[in-house]
Design an enzyme around this catalytic site. Structure first.
Site, PDB file in Angstrom:
ATOM      1  N   THR A  48       0.822  -1.204   0.000  1.00  0.00           N
ATOM      2  CA  THR A  48       0.000   0.000   0.000  1.00  0.00           C
ATOM      3  C   THR A  48       0.859   1.257   0.000  1.00  0.00           C
ATOM      4  O   THR A  48       0.588   2.215  -0.735  1.00  0.00           O
ATOM      5  CB  THR A  48      -0.913   0.012   1.239  1.00  0.00           C
ATOM      6  OG1 THR A  48      -1.637  -1.207   1.306  1.00  0.00           O
ATOM      7  CG2 THR A  48      -1.878   1.177   1.193  1.00  0.00           C
ATOM      8  N   THR A  49       1.905   1.255   0.821  1.00  0.00           N
ATOM      9  CA  THR A  49       2.755   2.428   1.002  1.00  0.00           C
ATOM     10  C   THR A  49       3.508   2.792  -0.278  1.00  0.00           C
ATOM     11  O   THR A  49       3.960   3.924  -0.440  1.00  0.00           O
ATOM     12  CB  THR A  49       3.740   2.176   2.162  1.00  0.00           C
ATOM     13  OG1 THR A  49       2.982   1.834   3.329  1.00  0.00           O
ATOM     14  CG2 THR A  49       4.595   3.381   2.463  1.00  0.00           C
ATOM     15  N   TYR A 111     -13.249  -3.724  -1.653  1.00  0.00           N
ATOM     16  CA  TYR A 111     -14.380  -3.164  -2.402  1.00  0.00           C
ATOM     17  C   TYR A 111     -15.559  -4.121  -2.529  1.00  0.00           C
ATOM     18  O   TYR A 111     -16.686  -3.740  -2.255  1.00  0.00           O
ATOM     19  CB  TYR A 111     -13.946  -2.673  -3.793  1.00  0.00           C
ATOM     20  CG  TYR A 111     -15.056  -1.944  -4.522  1.00  0.00           C
ATOM     21  CD1 TYR A 111     -15.469  -0.680  -4.093  1.00  0.00           C
ATOM     22  CD2 TYR A 111     -15.720  -2.519  -5.607  1.00  0.00           C
ATOM     23  CE1 TYR A 111     -16.510  -0.020  -4.744  1.00  0.00           C
ATOM     24  CE2 TYR A 111     -16.755  -1.868  -6.255  1.00  0.00           C
ATOM     25  CZ  TYR A 111     -17.144  -0.615  -5.819  1.00  0.00           C
ATOM     26  OH  TYR A 111     -18.170   0.033  -6.446  1.00  0.00           O
ATOM     27  N   TYR A 137      -2.936 -10.187   4.903  1.00  0.00           N
ATOM     28  CA  TYR A 137      -2.923  -8.761   5.267  1.00  0.00           C
ATOM     29  C   TYR A 137      -4.345  -8.321   5.547  1.00  0.00           C
ATOM     30  O   TYR A 137      -5.169  -8.227   4.642  1.00  0.00           O
ATOM     31  CB  TYR A 137      -2.290  -7.954   4.136  1.00  0.00           C
ATOM     32  CG  TYR A 137      -2.176  -6.462   4.383  1.00  0.00           C
ATOM     33  CD1 TYR A 137      -2.308  -5.900   5.655  1.00  0.00           C
ATOM     34  CD2 TYR A 137      -1.913  -5.598   3.320  1.00  0.00           C
ATOM     35  CE1 TYR A 137      -2.190  -4.539   5.855  1.00  0.00           C
ATOM     36  CE2 TYR A 137      -1.784  -4.228   3.511  1.00  0.00           C
ATOM     37  CZ  TYR A 137      -1.930  -3.707   4.779  1.00  0.00           C
ATOM     38  OH  TYR A 137      -1.807  -2.341   4.982  1.00  0.00           O
ATOM     39  N   ARG A 142      -9.104  -0.088   4.900  1.00  0.00           N
ATOM     40  CA  ARG A 142      -8.919   0.087   3.455  1.00  0.00           C
ATOM     41  C   ARG A 142      -9.785  -0.867   2.631  1.00  0.00           C
ATOM     42  O   ARG A 142     -10.230  -0.513   1.542  1.00  0.00           O
ATOM     43  CB  ARG A 142      -7.450  -0.129   3.074  1.00  0.00           C
ATOM     44  CG  ARG A 142      -6.523   0.988   3.530  1.00  0.00           C
ATOM     45  CD  ARG A 142      -5.109   0.765   3.007  1.00  0.00           C
ATOM     46  NE  ARG A 142      -4.205   1.823   3.403  1.00  0.00           N
ATOM     47  CZ  ARG A 142      -4.024   2.962   2.746  1.00  0.00           C
ATOM     48  NH1 ARG A 142      -4.705   3.182   1.639  1.00  0.00           N
ATOM     49  NH2 ARG A 142      -3.175   3.871   3.188  1.00  0.00           N
ATOM     50  N   LYS A 166      -0.274  -9.939   8.658  1.00  0.00           N
ATOM     51  CA  LYS A 166      -0.032  -8.527   8.988  1.00  0.00           C
ATOM     52  C   LYS A 166      -1.367  -7.985   9.458  1.00  0.00           C
ATOM     53  O   LYS A 166      -2.304  -7.827   8.671  1.00  0.00           O
ATOM     54  CB  LYS A 166       0.475  -7.761   7.765  1.00  0.00           C
ATOM     55  CG  LYS A 166       0.684  -6.265   8.028  1.00  0.00           C
ATOM     56  CD  LYS A 166       1.056  -5.514   6.760  1.00  0.00           C
ATOM     57  CE  LYS A 166       1.172  -4.017   7.043  1.00  0.00           C
ATOM     58  NZ  LYS A 166       1.432  -3.230   5.810  1.00  0.00           N
ATOM     59  N   ILE A 208       5.527  -4.666  10.077  1.00  0.00           N
ATOM     60  CA  ILE A 208       5.799  -4.155   8.731  1.00  0.00           C
ATOM     61  C   ILE A 208       5.538  -2.663   8.820  1.00  0.00           C
ATOM     62  O   ILE A 208       4.395  -2.229   8.957  1.00  0.00           O
ATOM     63  CB  ILE A 208       4.946  -4.848   7.660  1.00  0.00           C
ATOM     64  CG1 ILE A 208       5.367  -6.318   7.556  1.00  0.00           C
ATOM     65  CG2 ILE A 208       5.101  -4.151   6.305  1.00  0.00           C
ATOM     66  CD1 ILE A 208       4.522  -7.145   6.597  1.00  0.00           C
TER      67      ILE A 208
END
Length: 297
Positions: A48-49, A111, A137, A142, A166, A208
């Site tokens: 994502t980052t 989504y 994850y 999100r 994560k 992380i």
């Protein structure tokens, strides 16, 4: 499946951009060197980052090749491979080249908001499509859906190549439930810098990290001290970052991390739309905190 040690501090690498929004590969190479020289235990690429949704396929390949070449086997590399179309993720795992990649990080489908059974079936298909170690994850802020402790544990028990989660749900009770009931070959990794210290005291094996982009030496030291049971020393470092933890995400991620790295002279303060840099007020606060931490900016 090869053994991999994801204990300690992994860093979710940002993607630096030039003023014209092209990928700044020279800056990325410097950042990888900075991580290698300052105690980072492993790197997470195209998470994502990294603003991965805004990257072209050719850019993704170039980034992977650069990081794999730079690291040259010195620390593990975890690659983000996820999506909300299970079939596409499976095809990618079957057909792409994963040379130099030690594990994958795969986010809960976003989504389309699958049920818990849908989440289980998604990861079942992924686990059966690859021999690579898999890190789940969970980031409901999100994705729009939370993977429960029950579902996480079900996946962990049934698929030996699923080695960790994560956890970025923000639900300490849920995380503790996973830690308490997990199989021996499965670990919990913090997905939130601000709760890494308390989560390690409960049995997590590390983080992380986003803040590790800017402070790999200091934050990895905190993680190692906490893992060694030196909670007083680790807590002191944890508290020194308290203000930065909030500034890091107040205007979104990776805007905060990029502001820090820009103030430290590493990168241009550039993101790709729909993300934008931090507000001027946030940037000035970040600069003030960096000065207090005796970081040149």
């Amino acid at each position: 499946m090869a053994d991999i040690n994801l204990k300690g501090m992994g860093v979710a690498l940002i993607t630096p951009f030039k003023e014209d929004e092209s990928v700044d590969y020279e800056a990325l190479a410097r950042l990888v060197d900075y991580q290698l020289q300052n105690g980072t235990d492993y790197l997470v690429v195209l998470g994502t980052t990294a603003e991965t949704p805004t990257l072209a396929e050719e850019e993704k390949k170039n980034i992977i090749n650069l990081v794999v070449t730079k690291v040259n086997g010195r620390i593990p590399i975890v690659l983000g491979v996820g999506g909300n179309c299970t079939r596409s993720v499976v095809e990618k795992l079957k057909n792409d080249n994963f040379d130099g990649i030690d594990a994958i990080l795969s986010v809960v489908p976003y989504y389309n908001k699958p049920s818990q059974e849908g989440i289980y079936q998604h990861y079942k298909a992924i686990a059966e499509a690859t021999a690579l170690p898999i890190v789940l994850y969970n980031v409901p802020g999100r994705t729009g859906v939370n993977m429960t402790a029950e579902t996480t544990l079900r996946i962990a028990r049934e698929f030996k190549n699923v080695i960790a989660v994560k956890e970025a749900s923000g639900n300490i009770t849920q995380m503790d439930d996973i830690i308490k009931n997990k199989p021996a070959n499965f670990n919990v990794i913090s997905g939130d810098d601000g709760i890494t210290f308390p989560l390690i005291t409960l049995g997590a094996v590390g983080v992380i990290s986003v803040i590790g982009n800017a402070f790999p030496r200091e934050f990895s030291r905190m993680v190692r001290l906490a893992l060694a049971g030196d909670y007083d020393s680790a807590r002191t470092i944890h508290h020194s970052f308290t203000e930065l933890f909030s500034l890091l995400f107040v205007d979104g991620n990776p805007a905060g991390a990029k502001s820090m790295l820009n103030a430290m002279g590493f990168i241009e303060n550039k993101l790709r739309l729909p993300l934008v840099p931090t507000r001027i007020t946030t940037f000035e606060k970040i600069r003030d905190v960096l000065r207090q931490l005796s970081i040149k900016c």
